[in-house]
Design a protein around this motif. Sequence first.
Motif, PDB file in Angstrom:
ATOM      1  N   PHE A  16       0.961  -1.202  -0.065  1.00  0.00           N
ATOM      2  CA  PHE A  16      -0.129   0.224  -0.071  1.00  0.00           C
ATOM      3  C   PHE A  16       0.904   1.313  -0.078  1.00  0.00           C
ATOM      4  O   PHE A  16       2.029   1.147   0.646  1.00  0.00           O
ATOM      5  N   THR A  47       0.519   5.081   1.265  1.00  0.00           N
ATOM      6  CA  THR A  47      -0.542   5.843   2.472  1.00  0.00           C
ATOM      7  C   THR A  47      -0.073   7.132   2.453  1.00  0.00           C
ATOM      8  O   THR A  47       1.029   7.273   2.818  1.00  0.00           O
ATOM      9  N   GLU A  75      -5.290   5.770   1.462  1.00  0.00           N
ATOM     10  CA  GLU A  75      -4.522   4.727   1.178  1.00  0.00           C
ATOM     11  C   GLU A  75      -4.961   3.794   0.121  1.00  0.00           C
ATOM     12  O   GLU A  75      -6.001   3.608  -0.319  1.00  0.00           O
ATOM     13  N   TYR A  76      -3.800   3.377  -0.718  1.00  0.00           N
ATOM     14  CA  TYR A  76      -3.944   3.039  -2.011  1.00  0.00           C
ATOM     15  C   TYR A  76      -3.213   1.690  -2.280  1.00  0.00           C
ATOM     16  O   TYR A  76      -1.948   1.638  -1.918  1.00  0.00           O
TER      17      TYR A  76
END
Length: 153
Positions: free
Chosen positions: A47, A49, A63-64
């Motif tokens: 992730f 973030t 968050e990705y």
Amino acid sequence: MGMEIERKFLVAGDGWRTADGQRIVQGYLNRDKQRTVRVRIAGARAFLTIKGMTSGATRAEFEYPVPLADAEALLALCDGPLIDKIRHRVDHAGLVWEIDEFFGDNAGLVVAEVELSSEDQAIALPSWVSTEVTTDARYFNSNLATHPYRQWR
């Protein structure tokens, strides 16, 4: 906009050790006081973030998910040492507590966090939490990367 409302506590004792944890390695691409940009690998997932400045127990959070190979490459670009920890999740009184057991230069530090729906949400504290450190910046992971727990003593 994503918001995170989280309280953080030091942990006393081992009463929380009820489940296996997940290893997390994370680093910071930016640790500015106004915003942090973190890359994290948690197991086989990764992730990116972005977190805004903390006010009380609240801050903006985005968050990705990112491909694992990208996260590994981004960790190599991080500013300062990486954070290495095992995260344990424990259900208590209707809330999920995340207990982080740190390693490396932060070995010996164990912190519990709980996410809330509002800052004034009532919570029942587990018997294994002690001092609240929500607003103590020393315990922010971004600060632990450059001012590790081992150096405090």
